[in-house]
Design a protein around this motif. Structure first.
Motif, PDB file in Angstrom:
ATOM      1  N   GLN A   1      -2.488  -0.592   0.366  1.00  0.00           N
ATOM      2  CA  GLN A   1      -3.006   0.123   1.547  1.00  0.00           C
ATOM      3  C   GLN A   1      -1.834   0.770   2.265  1.00  0.00           C
ATOM      4  OE1 GLN A   1      -6.107  -1.839   3.796  1.00  0.00           O
ATOM      5  NE2 GLN A   1      -6.956  -2.713   1.936  1.00  0.00           N
ATOM      6  N   CYS A   2      -1.178   0.079   3.204  1.00  0.00           N
ATOM      7  CA  CYS A   2      -0.018   0.717   3.842  1.00  0.00           C
ATOM      8  C   CYS A   2       1.162   0.770   2.880  1.00  0.00           C
ATOM      9  CB  CYS A   2       0.369  -0.003   5.123  1.00  0.00           C
ATOM     10  SG  CYS A   2       1.315  -1.506   4.841  1.00  0.00           S
ATOM     11  N   GLY A   3       1.208  -0.160   1.925  1.00  0.00           N
ATOM     12  CA  GLY A   3       2.228  -0.121   0.880  1.00  0.00           C
ATOM     13  C   GLY A   3       3.537  -0.829   1.203  1.00  0.00           C
ATOM     14  N   PHE A   4       3.670  -1.319   2.426  1.00  0.00           N
ATOM     15  CA  PHE A   4       4.954  -1.915   2.815  1.00  0.00           C
ATOM     16  C   PHE A   4       5.304  -3.141   1.962  1.00  0.00           C
ATOM     17  CE2 PHE A   4       7.873  -4.415   5.410  1.00  0.00           C
ATOM     18  CZ  PHE A   4       8.782  -3.436   5.775  1.00  0.00           C
ATOM     19  N   CYS A   5       4.284  -3.920   1.636  1.00  0.00           N
ATOM     20  CA  CYS A   5       4.528  -5.157   0.896  1.00  0.00           C
ATOM     21  C   CYS A   5       4.606  -4.929  -0.610  1.00  0.00           C
ATOM     22  CB  CYS A   5       3.397  -6.148   1.171  1.00  0.00           C
ATOM     23  SG  CYS A   5       1.811  -5.593   0.466  1.00  0.00           S
TER      24      CYS A   5
ATOM     25  N   CYS B   1       0.824 -10.025   2.755  1.00  0.00           N
ATOM     26  CA  CYS B   1       0.239  -8.687   2.887  1.00  0.00           C
ATOM     27  C   CYS B   1      -0.704  -8.719   4.083  1.00  0.00           C
ATOM     28  CB  CYS B   1      -0.515  -8.303   1.615  1.00  0.00           C
ATOM     29  SG  CYS B   1      -1.406  -6.759   1.808  1.00  0.00           S
ATOM     30  N   ARG B   2      -0.511  -7.794   5.027  1.00  0.00           N
ATOM     31  CA  ARG B   2      -1.357  -7.772   6.226  1.00  0.00           C
ATOM     32  C   ARG B   2      -2.603  -6.938   6.018  1.00  0.00           C
ATOM     33  NH1 ARG B   2       1.023  -9.601  10.907  1.00  0.00           N
ATOM     34  NH2 ARG B   2      -1.143  -9.745  11.503  1.00  0.00           N
ATOM     35  N   CYS B   3      -2.674  -6.177   4.910  1.00  0.00           N
ATOM     36  CA  CYS B   3      -3.773  -5.220   4.774  1.00  0.00           C
ATOM     37  C   CYS B   3      -4.879  -5.644   3.815  1.00  0.00           C
ATOM     38  CB  CYS B   3      -3.248  -3.868   4.297  1.00  0.00           C
ATOM     39  SG  CYS B   3      -1.920  -3.177   5.285  1.00  0.00           S
ATOM     40  N   THR B   4      -4.501  -6.079   2.616  1.00  0.00           N
ATOM     41  CA  THR B   4      -5.499  -6.112   1.532  1.00  0.00           C
ATOM     42  C   THR B   4      -6.377  -7.353   1.475  1.00  0.00           C
ATOM     43  OG1 THR B   4      -3.964  -7.171   0.019  1.00  0.00           O
ATOM     44  CG2 THR B   4      -3.976  -4.757   0.040  1.00  0.00           C
TER      45      THR B   4
HETATM   46  S1  FES Z   1      -0.638  -3.129   1.812  1.00  0.00           S
HETATM   47 FE1  FES Z   1      -0.026  -3.203   3.875  1.00  0.00          FE
HETATM   48  S2  FES Z   1       1.051  -5.073   4.034  1.00  0.00           S
HETATM   49 FE2  FES Z   1       0.239  -5.119   2.060  1.00  0.00          FE
END
Ligand code: FES
Ligand SMILES: Cc1cc2nc3c(=O)[nH]c(=O)nc-3n(C[C@H](O)[C@H](O)[C@H](O)COP(=O)(O)OP(=O)(O)OC[C@H]3O[C@@H](n4cnc5c(N)ncnc54)[C@H](O)[C@@H]3O)c2cc1C
Ligand code: FES
Lengths: 158, 273
Positions: free
Chosen positions: A97-101, A133-136
């Protein structure tokens, strides 16, 4: 202090403070920005690299400790078949998602499949236990790793 | 950050020289404890990584573990050999996979944080540590954990315990919120049964106000008893106090302790009936 080590197959020698974190040296001195800093405390896995073939958090490794050792970052993995398989699996399973992780998860996936080509769900959960991961919500990442294991079967078992 | 001196000894003799003659210099093993603190308070760090002290082997009647063996090394060693080993059970869920590749047994014994997963098992196994530096030789883990004098200008080189001590029935409990959380406290139970009777027991809780406690009251109630007659629910427990922690209040930890120590004991007894 002069410190030499190998990063992504290339010999590097730096004259710098040996207590600096490997994470900072890789990002600031060598421009390897695929490695991220999330927590800086060994909790999130965004800074994961392989040090002498073992997955570690580079935020908890002082440069001195990397002396004479080999480091593999996501940039070093990038032009390999293994990377292509993992990347495609992550995209197809919708695990970014955001891709940071993501770079951290890719390194954990690579470390897992290299040693365990046919992981059970429990093995996968253990292997990514150092990544947050904060998103998935993780399930898509677990699915991606299963997919990468299946698609790269021959490669991981080779 | 000011530049610290780093030492890279390649022999135990060099290490001993550095540790005994330098001021403000401490060992660096996995660095997971050191780097979370303020290393600027030290003058120098001694990297133990070139001493080749990460071997794990059976030697005479003992299992001997080099101080630089990581949690990961210990798990790999026991995985095929004996996954009933107490250290295998306790370290399997300690920290996370990449951290287990860094955290060493020597650094953990020296550091001894309240959330450690290794100290309860080592107490229960009556382990010993081998020190070099101003003191040289084998010391009991209990002495090392409680006597700060033994920490001054010394380095832990190896840890050992008797092979046959690890043949009992054991359990390790971690009081945590999620799988990746470090535990607020741990409980380790180890007991030996002969002819259906408990002939010895070694129970510890780590992470209490006194850092750790041997559960003598509970041990006394099981030793000599037939396993079929032991009823954990009706047993009185040792008085144990906790500090409030990020995870849980003191009261909650106490309740959790009472519930889980009985539950784990019951689980072990079930396997014997
Ligand atoms: S995709 Fe956003 S923190 Fe994992
Ligand atoms: C995010 C996180 C989660 C964690 N979760 C857990 C967990 O769930 N369970 C668990 O058991 N642990 C856990 N740990 C590890 C624990 O907190 C300590 O960091 C670890 O036990 C220290 O071991 P080390 O090898 O990294 O020691 P280091 O950080 O290298 O050293 C720690 C201290 O011991 C001294 N020292 C090191 N080696 C020796 C030696 N051989 N002889 C004498 N003194 C020495 C050092 O000078 C320093 O004072 C976690 C750590 C982190 C960062
Ligand atoms: S930045 Fe290293 S683990 Fe979070």
């Amino acid at each position: 202090m002069k410190i030499d080590f190998i990063v992504n197959g290339k010999k590097v020698e730096l004259d710098t403070n040996p207590t600096r974190r490997l994470l900072d040296v890789l990002r600031e001195d060598l421009g390897l920005l695929g490695i991220k800093e999330g927590c800086g405390e060994g909790e999130c896995g965004a800074c994961a690299v392989l040090l002498d073939d073992k997955l570690v958090h580079s935020c908890l490794v002082p440069l001195a400790n990397a002396r004479g050792k080999e480091i593999l970052t996501i940039e070093g993995l990038k032009n390999t078949e293994a990377y292509r398989i993992i990347q495609d699996a992550f995209l197809d399973a919708g695990s970014v998602q955001c891709g940071f992780c993501t770079p951290g998860f890719v390194m954990s996936t690579y470390a897992l499949l290299k040693n365990n080509p046919d992981p059970k769900e429990e093995d996968i959960k253990k292997a990514i236990s150092g990544n947050l991961c904060r998103c998935t919500g993780y399930q898509m990442i677990i699915d991606a790793i299963k997919l990468a294991a299946k698609r790269g079967e021959k490669l991981w078992k080779a | 950050m000011g530049e610290l001196l780093w030492y890279f000894p390649e022999t135990i003799k060099e290490l001993k020289e550095i540790i005994t003659t330098s001021v403000g210099v401490v060992p660096h093993s996995g660095g997971t404890g050191l780097l979370k603190g303020d290393v600027r308070k030290y003058k120098g760090l001694v990297d133990l990584g070139r001493l080749h002290i990460s071997n794990i082997e059976e030697k005479d009647d003992f299992v001997e573990i080099g101080a630089m063996a990581t949690y990961g090394d210990i798990l790999r060693y026991f995985k095929d050999k004996n996954n009933n080993a107490l250290l295998y059970k306790s370290l399997l869920n300690a920290a996370s996979f990449p951290l287990r590749n860094r955290i060493t047994i020597g650094g953990s014994v020296a550091y001894f944080p309240p959330w450690t997963d290794v100290m309860g098992p080592l107490f229960a196994l009556s382990a010993q540590v081998y020190l070099t530096g101003e003191k040289e030789g084998w010391y009991s883990i209990l002495d090392y954990a409680t006597n700060r004098e033994l920490h001054k200008k010394t380095v832990v080189l190896k840890i050992r315990y008797k092979k046959d001590v690890d043949t009992g029935r054991s359990a390790h409990y971690r009081a945590k919120r999620t799988q990746i959380d470090h535990p607020a406290f741990t409980i380790t139970l180890l007991l030996y049964v002969r002819d259906e009777r408990v002939h010895s027991a070694s129970f510890y809780v780590v992470g209490t106000k006194d850092k750790f406690k041997r559960l003598n009251v509970l041990e006394k109630q099981v030793i000599g008893k037939n396993v079929k007659e032991i009823d954990p629910e009706s047993m009185s427990l040792d008085e144990v106090e906790f500090y409030g922690k990020v995870q849980f209040s003191p009261e909650y930890q106490k309740t959790l302790f009472i519930t889980e120590v009985k539950r784990k004991l019951r689980d072990i007894l079930e396997t014997l009936k």
